[in-house]
Design a protein around this motif. Structure first.
Motif, PDB file in Angstrom:
ATOM      1  N   PRO A 271      85.488  47.093  47.291  1.00 49.79           N
ATOM      2  CA  PRO A 271      85.121  48.382  46.692  1.00 49.79           C
ATOM      3  C   PRO A 271      84.090  48.171  45.580  1.00 49.79           C
ATOM      4  O   PRO A 271      84.191  47.224  44.814  1.00 49.79           O
ATOM      5  N   GLY A 272      83.103  49.026  45.518  1.00 50.17           N
ATOM      6  CA  GLY A 272      82.109  48.931  44.464  1.00 50.17           C
ATOM      7  C   GLY A 272      80.973  47.965  44.741  1.00 50.17           C
ATOM      8  O   GLY A 272      80.145  47.727  43.873  1.00 50.17           O
ATOM      9  N   TRP A 273      80.893  47.413  45.933  1.00 47.98           N
ATOM     10  CA  TRP A 273      79.837  46.453  46.252  1.00 47.98           C
ATOM     11  C   TRP A 273      78.526  47.209  46.388  1.00 47.98           C
ATOM     12  O   TRP A 273      78.355  48.027  47.275  1.00 47.98           O
ATOM     13  N   LEU A 274      77.579  46.943  45.492  1.00 47.03           N
ATOM     14  CA  LEU A 274      76.267  47.565  45.516  1.00 47.03           C
ATOM     15  C   LEU A 274      75.196  46.499  45.687  1.00 47.03           C
ATOM     16  O   LEU A 274      75.392  45.346  45.304  1.00 47.03           O
ATOM     17  N   MET A 275      74.071  46.909  46.218  1.00 50.21           N
ATOM     18  CA  MET A 275      72.929  46.019  46.385  1.00 50.21           C
ATOM     19  C   MET A 275      71.807  46.507  45.470  1.00 50.21           C
ATOM     20  O   MET A 275      71.512  47.699  45.450  1.00 50.21           O
TER      21      MET A 275
ATOM     22  N   VAL B 254      68.010  47.119  34.732  1.00 48.45           N
ATOM     23  CA  VAL B 254      68.473  47.863  35.905  1.00 48.45           C
ATOM     24  C   VAL B 254      69.770  47.252  36.451  1.00 48.45           C
ATOM     25  O   VAL B 254      70.660  47.966  36.913  1.00 48.45           O
ATOM     26  N   LEU B 255      69.918  45.949  36.355  1.00 47.69           N
ATOM     27  CA  LEU B 255      71.170  45.308  36.760  1.00 47.69           C
ATOM     28  C   LEU B 255      72.315  45.771  35.865  1.00 47.69           C
ATOM     29  O   LEU B 255      73.410  46.085  36.345  1.00 47.69           O
ATOM     30  N   GLN B 256      72.067  45.850  34.565  1.00 45.33           N
ATOM     31  CA  GLN B 256      73.097  46.295  33.626  1.00 45.33           C
ATOM     32  C   GLN B 256      73.525  47.734  33.934  1.00 45.33           C
ATOM     33  O   GLN B 256      74.717  48.048  33.925  1.00 45.33           O
ATOM     34  N   ARG B 257      72.574  48.623  34.223  1.00 47.97           N
ATOM     35  CA  ARG B 257      72.921  50.009  34.553  1.00 47.97           C
ATOM     36  C   ARG B 257      73.719  50.089  35.853  1.00 47.97           C
ATOM     37  O   ARG B 257      74.677  50.853  35.962  1.00 47.97           O
ATOM     38  N   GLY B 258      73.348  49.281  36.845  1.00 47.81           N
ATOM     39  CA  GLY B 258      74.096  49.265  38.102  1.00 47.81           C
ATOM     40  C   GLY B 258      75.513  48.766  37.913  1.00 47.81           C
ATOM     41  O   GLY B 258      76.464  49.328  38.460  1.00 47.81           O
ATOM     42  N   CYS B 259      75.674  47.722  37.118  1.00 47.92           N
ATOM     43  CA  CYS B 259      77.014  47.193  36.855  1.00 47.92           C
ATOM     44  C   CYS B 259      77.861  48.185  36.064  1.00 47.92           C
ATOM     45  O   CYS B 259      79.059  48.321  36.306  1.00 47.92           O
ATOM     46  N   ALA B 260      77.231  48.890  35.122  1.00 51.54           N
ATOM     47  CA  ALA B 260      77.957  49.916  34.363  1.00 51.54           C
ATOM     48  C   ALA B 260      78.423  51.032  35.292  1.00 51.54           C
ATOM     49  O   ALA B 260      79.538  51.551  35.144  1.00 51.54           O
ATOM     50  N   LEU B 261      77.610  51.386  36.269  1.00 59.97           N
ATOM     51  CA  LEU B 261      78.000  52.405  37.246  1.00 59.97           C
ATOM     52  C   LEU B 261      79.198  51.944  38.067  1.00 59.97           C
ATOM     53  O   LEU B 261      80.144  52.710  38.281  1.00 59.97           O
ATOM     54  N   VAL B 262      79.192  50.687  38.504  1.00 57.56           N
ATOM     55  CA  VAL B 262      80.327  50.146  39.265  1.00 57.56           C
ATOM     56  C   VAL B 262      81.605  50.240  38.427  1.00 57.56           C
ATOM     57  O   VAL B 262      82.640  50.700  38.901  1.00 57.56           O
ATOM     58  N   ARG B 263      81.524  49.826  37.181  1.00 60.53           N
ATOM     59  CA  ARG B 263      82.716  49.872  36.311  1.00 60.53           C
ATOM     60  C   ARG B 263      83.181  51.313  36.109  1.00 60.53           C
ATOM     61  O   ARG B 263      84.377  51.615  36.178  1.00 60.53           O
ATOM     62  N   GLU B 264      82.250  52.231  35.865  1.00 58.36           N
ATOM     63  CA  GLU B 264      82.605  53.632  35.627  1.00 58.36           C
ATOM     64  C   GLU B 264      83.274  54.262  36.848  1.00 58.36           C
ATOM     65  O   GLU B 264      84.272  54.969  36.727  1.00 58.36           O
ATOM     66  N   LEU B 265      82.749  53.988  38.026  1.00 51.11           N
ATOM     67  CA  LEU B 265      83.263  54.637  39.237  1.00 51.11           C
ATOM     68  C   LEU B 265      84.537  54.003  39.775  1.00 51.11           C
ATOM     69  O   LEU B 265      85.337  54.679  40.411  1.00 51.11           O
ATOM     70  N   THR B 266      84.730  52.704  39.527  1.00 57.13           N
ATOM     71  CA  THR B 266      85.894  52.025  40.097  1.00 57.13           C
ATOM     72  C   THR B 266      86.988  51.742  39.076  1.00 57.13           C
ATOM     73  O   THR B 266      88.123  51.492  39.458  1.00 57.13           O
ATOM     74  N   GLY B 267      86.629  51.711  37.788  1.00 59.13           N
ATOM     75  CA  GLY B 267      87.610  51.360  36.769  1.00 59.13           C
ATOM     76  C   GLY B 267      87.955  49.888  36.748  1.00 59.13           C
ATOM     77  O   GLY B 267      88.977  49.491  36.178  1.00 59.13           O
ATOM     78  N   CYS B 268      87.129  49.056  37.344  1.00 58.30           N
ATOM     79  CA  CYS B 268      87.425  47.623  37.421  1.00 58.30           C
ATOM     80  C   CYS B 268      87.348  46.972  36.035  1.00 58.30           C
ATOM     81  O   CYS B 268      86.733  47.492  35.111  1.00 58.30           O
TER      82      CYS B 268
ATOM     83  N   ARG C  70      86.192  43.772  35.612  1.00 55.73           N
ATOM     84  CA  ARG C  70      85.086  42.823  35.557  1.00 55.73           C
ATOM     85  C   ARG C  70      84.099  43.127  36.672  1.00 55.73           C
ATOM     86  O   ARG C  70      84.496  43.454  37.784  1.00 55.73           O
ATOM     87  N   VAL C  71      82.822  43.009  36.368  1.00 55.85           N
ATOM     88  CA  VAL C  71      81.761  43.192  37.351  1.00 55.85           C
ATOM     89  C   VAL C  71      80.985  41.886  37.445  1.00 55.85           C
ATOM     90  O   VAL C  71      80.613  41.307  36.429  1.00 55.85           O
ATOM     91  N   TYR C  72      80.769  41.434  38.657  1.00 57.28           N
ATOM     92  CA  TYR C  72      80.037  40.196  38.893  1.00 57.28           C
ATOM     93  C   TYR C  72      78.672  40.505  39.483  1.00 57.28           C
ATOM     94  O   TYR C  72      78.529  41.446  40.253  1.00 57.28           O
TER      95      TYR C  72
ATOM     96  N   THR D 187      73.267  41.395  43.705  1.00 52.75           N
ATOM     97  CA  THR D 187      74.337  42.247  44.176  1.00 52.75           C
ATOM     98  C   THR D 187      75.322  42.430  43.039  1.00 52.75           C
ATOM     99  O   THR D 187      75.673  41.470  42.380  1.00 52.75           O
ATOM    100  N   CYS D 188      75.754  43.654  42.788  1.00 51.08           N
ATOM    101  CA  CYS D 188      76.831  43.901  41.827  1.00 51.08           C
ATOM    102  C   CYS D 188      78.090  44.158  42.633  1.00 51.08           C
ATOM    103  O   CYS D 188      78.081  44.983  43.536  1.00 51.08           O
ATOM    104  N   ILE D 189      79.155  43.464  42.331  1.00 46.33           N
ATOM    105  CA  ILE D 189      80.412  43.731  43.002  1.00 46.33           C
ATOM    106  C   ILE D 189      81.505  43.906  41.971  1.00 46.33           C
ATOM    107  O   ILE D 189      81.399  43.435  40.848  1.00 46.33           O
ATOM    108  N   CYS D 190      82.553  44.597  42.365  1.00 52.44           N
ATOM    109  CA  CYS D 190      83.658  44.865  41.458  1.00 52.44           C
ATOM    110  C   CYS D 190      84.920  44.226  41.994  1.00 52.44           C
ATOM    111  O   CYS D 190      85.176  44.255  43.191  1.00 52.44           O
ATOM    112  N   THR D 191      85.690  43.638  41.101  1.00 48.56           N
ATOM    113  CA  THR D 191      86.988  43.102  41.517  1.00 48.56           C
ATOM    114  C   THR D 191      88.067  43.673  40.619  1.00 48.56           C
ATOM    115  O   THR D 191      87.812  44.151  39.542  1.00 48.56           O
TER     116      THR D 191
END
Length: 112
Positions: free
Chosen positions: A52-56, A80-94, A96-98, A108-112
């Motif tokens: 979940p949250g895997w973005l390219m 732009v990487l920081q904004r994408g990772c912030a979006l992953v965290r906001e939408l998934t509640g994870c 940590r973002v890698y 690639t930004c992914i959420c675990t």
């Protein structure tokens, strides 16, 4: 820098690059696109996504990865990487973002 024939052989040309083909197919990319900038395209991973949250985060031009960034791409990559990772965290509640770099695209930004 020494130009190695192995380095050139390992990178697909623009005609055979899967990322470039996707970017040039407006019907296909419209299903995955989240945000577009002059140098960058943030998109969902095509289904089935591994996590979940895997973005390219793709460069808009054909390149083999971060080693091929021009100065403008290098300067814009972090924000732009920081904004994408912030979006992953906001939408998934994870917690940590890698960010992982693959040879087929810059990151690639992914959420675990």
């Amino acid at each position: 820098m020494i130009d190695s024939p192995l380095r050139a052989a390992s990178q697909p040309d623009q005609a055979t690059c899967g990322v470039c083909r996707l970017h040039n197919d407006q019907d296909a990319i419209s299903h995955f696109e989240i945000h577009r900038e002059p140098l960058w395209l943030l998109r969902h991973h095509p289904l089935p996504a591994p996590l979940p949250g895997w973005l390219m985060l793709d460069a808009r031009r054909h390149l083999g990865g971060p080693i091929d960034f021009n100065p403008e791409e290098a300067a814009g990559f972090g924000p732009v990487l920081q904004r994408g990772c912030a979006l992953v965290r906001e939408l998934t509640g994870c917690d940590r973002v890698y960010a992982i770099a693959f040879g087929e695209g810059p990151a690639t930004c992914i959420c675990t």
